[in-house]
Scaffold this active site. Structure first.
Site, mmCIF file in Angstrom:
data_model
loop_
_atom_site.group_PDB
_atom_site.id
_atom_site.type_symbol
_atom_site.label_atom_id
_atom_site.label_comp_id
_atom_site.label_asym_id
_atom_site.label_seq_id
_atom_site.Cartn_x
_atom_site.Cartn_y
_atom_site.Cartn_z
ATOM 1 N N CYS A 87 62.486 34.531 6.433
ATOM 2 C CA CYS A 87 63.130 33.442 6.973
ATOM 3 C C CYS A 87 62.951 32.005 6.266
ATOM 4 C CB CYS A 87 62.296 33.043 8.320
ATOM 5 S SG CYS A 87 60.384 33.336 8.477
HETATM 6 N N1 LIG Z 1 59.303 36.573 13.507
HETATM 7 C C1 LIG Z 1 60.228 36.212 12.737
HETATM 8 O O1 LIG Z 1 60.678 35.056 12.541
HETATM 9 C C2 LIG Z 1 60.532 37.198 11.147
HETATM 10 C C3 LIG Z 1 61.336 36.700 10.257
HETATM 11 C C4 LIG Z 1 61.968 37.233 9.342
HETATM 12 C C5 LIG Z 1 61.210 38.783 9.056
HETATM 13 N N2 LIG Z 1 60.405 39.221 10.031
HETATM 14 C C6 LIG Z 1 59.764 40.486 9.756
HETATM 15 O O2 LIG Z 1 60.447 41.446 10.701
HETATM 16 C C7 LIG Z 1 59.374 42.437 11.062
HETATM 17 C C8 LIG Z 1 59.264 42.371 12.594
HETATM 18 O O3 LIG Z 1 58.665 40.764 12.988
HETATM 19 P P1 LIG Z 1 58.730 40.477 14.468
HETATM 20 O O4 LIG Z 1 58.220 39.335 14.411
HETATM 21 O O5 LIG Z 1 59.492 41.174 15.487
HETATM 22 O O6 LIG Z 1 57.362 41.314 14.883
HETATM 23 P P2 LIG Z 1 56.581 41.633 16.372
HETATM 24 O O7 LIG Z 1 57.049 40.853 17.235
HETATM 25 O O8 LIG Z 1 55.213 41.790 16.122
HETATM 26 O O9 LIG Z 1 57.205 43.313 16.429
HETATM 27 C C9 LIG Z 1 56.922 44.226 15.900
HETATM 28 C C10 LIG Z 1 57.565 45.476 16.192
HETATM 29 O O10 LIG Z 1 57.124 46.760 15.664
HETATM 30 C C11 LIG Z 1 56.527 47.692 16.581
HETATM 31 N N3 LIG Z 1 55.213 48.132 15.832
HETATM 32 C C12 LIG Z 1 54.152 47.702 15.384
HETATM 33 N N4 LIG Z 1 53.239 48.678 14.976
HETATM 34 C C13 LIG Z 1 54.103 49.690 14.689
HETATM 35 C C14 LIG Z 1 53.860 51.147 14.153
HETATM 36 N N5 LIG Z 1 52.625 51.146 13.624
HETATM 37 N N6 LIG Z 1 54.555 52.076 14.228
HETATM 38 C C15 LIG Z 1 55.795 51.515 15.004
HETATM 39 N N7 LIG Z 1 56.081 50.745 15.409
HETATM 40 C C16 LIG Z 1 55.343 49.586 15.295
HETATM 41 C C17 LIG Z 1 56.019 46.965 17.613
HETATM 42 O O11 LIG Z 1 55.959 47.538 18.982
HETATM 43 P P3 LIG Z 1 54.922 47.248 20.159
HETATM 44 O O12 LIG Z 1 55.287 45.876 20.444
HETATM 45 O O13 LIG Z 1 55.575 48.120 21.243
HETATM 46 O O14 LIG Z 1 53.329 47.636 19.619
HETATM 47 C C18 LIG Z 1 57.164 45.814 17.861
HETATM 48 O O15 LIG Z 1 58.316 46.384 18.575
HETATM 49 C C19 LIG Z 1 58.405 41.991 10.289
HETATM 50 O O16 LIG Z 1 57.904 42.821 9.305
HETATM 51 C C20 LIG Z 1 58.419 40.634 10.097
HETATM 52 O O17 LIG Z 1 57.559 40.037 9.002
HETATM 53 C C21 LIG Z 1 59.794 38.280 10.897
#
Ligand SMILES: NC(=O)c1ccc[n+]([C@@H]2O[C@H](COP(=O)([O-])OP(=O)(O)OC[C@H]3O[C@@H](n4cnc5c(N)ncnc54)[C@H](OP(=O)(O)O)[C@@H]3O)[C@@H](O)[C@H]2O)c1
Length: 355
Positions: free
Chosen positions: A160
Site C-alpha cells: 500500500c
Molecule cells: N491491510 C492492508 O491494508 C494491506 C495492504 C496491502 C497488502 N496487504 C497484505 O495482504 C495480506 C492480507 O492482509 P490483511 O490486512 O487482510 O490481513 P488480516 O486481516 O490479518 O487477514 C489475514 C487472513 O489470512 C488468514 N490466515 C491467517 N493465518 C493463516 C494461516 N496460517 N493459514 C491460512 N490462513 C491464514 C486469516 O484467517 P482468520 O482471520 O480466519 O484467522 C485472514 O483471513 C497480508 O500479507 C498483508 O501484508 C495488506
C-alpha cells in the site's frame, strides 16, 4: 472479454476473513465477470462470511473453508486472490500451482514482490520457500507493468505504501527529472493497514489521540521502493522512507520531498499529467492543489498533488490512496481484469465515500 452473462470466471479468495479479503468481496460481489467459487479462513474456518463481517449477510456466498481442506484441482479456479499473511502465502501458492497449474494468482502479500532472492532473504530473515515462483512473478503495479501483467500467471500485488509513492515518482525517475539520491518519503497509514488480527499496539487506547512513526530505518517496504525506483532510474536507488500510524481506519498519505530537479516544479507536474492522461485510476490534481485521504476512501483512485518548495530545483509531492482499495484489493481486481481479459475498470468505478 467472455460473454459476462454466460461465462463467469471462477475466483477464490484465500484469507476472506481478513480486511483485504473483505474488501475483495465488496468489489467482487457485483463484478459481472466472476463467480465467487471459494473462500478460505483460518480461525474463522467453518463459519459464514455474515458471521465474520455482517455487511455480507444479504448475499449468498460459499462457506469459509480451511485451506488444508481444499482440493485445488476440484476447486477448478480460474484465478485465486491470496490475502494471507507473509510467508504462509508462498507455501500455499506453491501447493496450489503444483496441483492446479492453470490457475492464475494475484498475491496481496509481500512474498513475491522482491525479484532478488538475496534481497528477500536479507529483508525477511529466511530463504524463500518457492524461489522458482519468485522468478516467475510479475510485479503488479498495474499502470506501469500492464503488458506483463496481462500474460502473467502469478502477479505480486504491490504494497500500500509502495503503490502510493511509486505511482507519484516512477514517471519522474524515468524522465530523469529528479535526483534519485534526494528522495524523502514521509508516509502515513490508517490502522487497517495492519490487518484484523488482534495486537496490543493496535488497541484503541494505544492508537487514538496520538500519532507515531514505526519501522524507522528498517520498514520492509523500503526494499520494494528501492527495487522499483532503481528499475525506473536505471541505476541503484536507496530511498529515505518513514511510515507513521494515524488513528483512522483507511488511507495512505505520502508527503514526498524531491530535489535536484532538471526542470521546474511545473515541469514535473506536466510529466505526471502526460504520463497519466489516459489512466482511469490516477488523478493528478491542478498544480498546487493537494489531495485528502477522505477524497479517495473506498475508491480505486490515487490522487497526486504537486507544489513549489520555495527555491529552485525542489518540489513537494503529496499522494493519497485507500490502503484497502488502490493499495491492495482494488489494485488486485484491476490486475485480475488485465489477466482475464476484462475491461480494466470493471467493478472498480466507485466514487469515494465522502462525507
Ligand atoms: N491491510 C492492508 O491494508 C494491506 C495492504 C496491502 C497488502 N496487504 C497484505 O495482504 C495480506 C492480507 O492482509 P490483511 O490486512 O487482510 O490481513 P488480516 O486481516 O490479518 O487477514 C489475514 C487472513 O489470512 C488468514 N490466515 C491467517 N493465518 C493463516 C494461516 N496460517 N493459514 C491460512 N490462513 C491464514 C486469516 O484467517 P482468520 O482471520 O480466519 O484467522 C485472514 O483471513 C497480508 O500479507 C498483508 O501484508 C495488506
Amino acid at each position: 472479454m467472455p460473454n459476462a452473462a454466460k461465462i463467469r470466471a471462477r475466483v477464490g479468495v484465500l484469507g476472506a476473513s481478513g480486511y483485504t479479503g473483505a474488501e475483495l468481496l465488496r468489489l467482487l460481489i457485483h463484478h459481472q465477470g466472476v463467480e465467487i467459487a471459494l473462500l478460505t479462513a483460518e480461525r474463522r474456518a467453518g463459519q459464514h462470511m455474515s458471521q465474520v463481517f455482517p455487511q455480507f449477510s444479504p448475499y449468498s456466498l460459499p462457506k469459509l473453508l480451511a485451506i488444508d481442506s481444499v482440493d485445488w484441482k476440484k476447486a477448478a479456479l480460474d484465478l485465486a486472490f491470496c490475502a494471507l499473511p507473509h510467508a504462509t502465502t508462498q507455501r500455499v501458492i506453491k501447493a496450489l500451482l503444483a496441483s492446479a497449474p492453470g490457475t492464475k494468482v494475484v498475491d496481496l502479500s509481500a512474498d513475491f514482490r522482491l525479484a532478488d532472492p538475496a534481497a528477500y532473504a536479507r529483508w525477511y530473515g529466511h530463504e524463500h520457500h518457492a524461489p522458482e515462483l519468485q522468478k516467475e512473478a510479475v510485479y503488479g503495479l498495474s499502470e506501469i507493468y500492464r503488458s506483463s501483467i496481462k500474460s502473467a500467471r502469478l502477479v505480486a500485488n504491490p504494497g500500500c505504501y509502495t503503490t502510493c509513492a511509486e505511482l507519484a515518482l516512477i514517471p519522474l525517475l524515468r524522465a530523469k527529472a529528479i535526483d534519485p539520491d534526494e528522495i524523502v518519503i514521509d508516509a502515513k497509514s490508517g490502522m487497517t493497514g495492519a490487518g484484523r488480527a488482534a495486537k496490543e499496539e493496535m488497541l484503541f487506547s494505544e492508537v487514538s489521540e496520538g500519532f507515531h512513526a514505526y519501522g524507522v530505518g528498517r520498514h520492509r517496504h523500503m526494499a520494494e521502493l528501492d527495487q522499483e525506483f532503481s528499475r525506473a532510474a536505471g541505476r541503484m536507488v536507496i530511498v529515505s522512507f518513514t511510515p507513521h500510524l494515524v488513528p483512522m481506519n483507511r488511507g495512505i498519505f505520502s508527503t514526498i520531498y524531491v530535489r535536484g530537479l532538471n526542470t521546474s516544479a511545473e515541469g514535473l507536474h506536466t510529466i505526471l499529467c502526460k504520463s497519466y492522461a489516459a489512466e482511469p485510476f490516477v488523478h493528478v490534481l491542478p498544480f498546487g492543489e493537494m489531495p485528502h485521504t477522505r477524497h479517495v476512501r473506498g475508491s480505486n483512485m490515487i490522487f497526486i498533488g504537486l507544489a513549489n518548495d520555495r527555491v529552485e530545483a525542489r518540489a513537494i509531492i503529496c499522494a493519497a490512496l485507500d490502503n484497502l482499495t488502490k493499495g491492495a484489493s482494488g489494485q488486485a481486481v484491476q490486475n485480475m481484469n488485465l489477466m482475464l481479459g476484462f475491461p480494466e475498470t470493471l467493478g472498480l468505478e466507485q466514487v469515494a465515500l465522502f462525507p
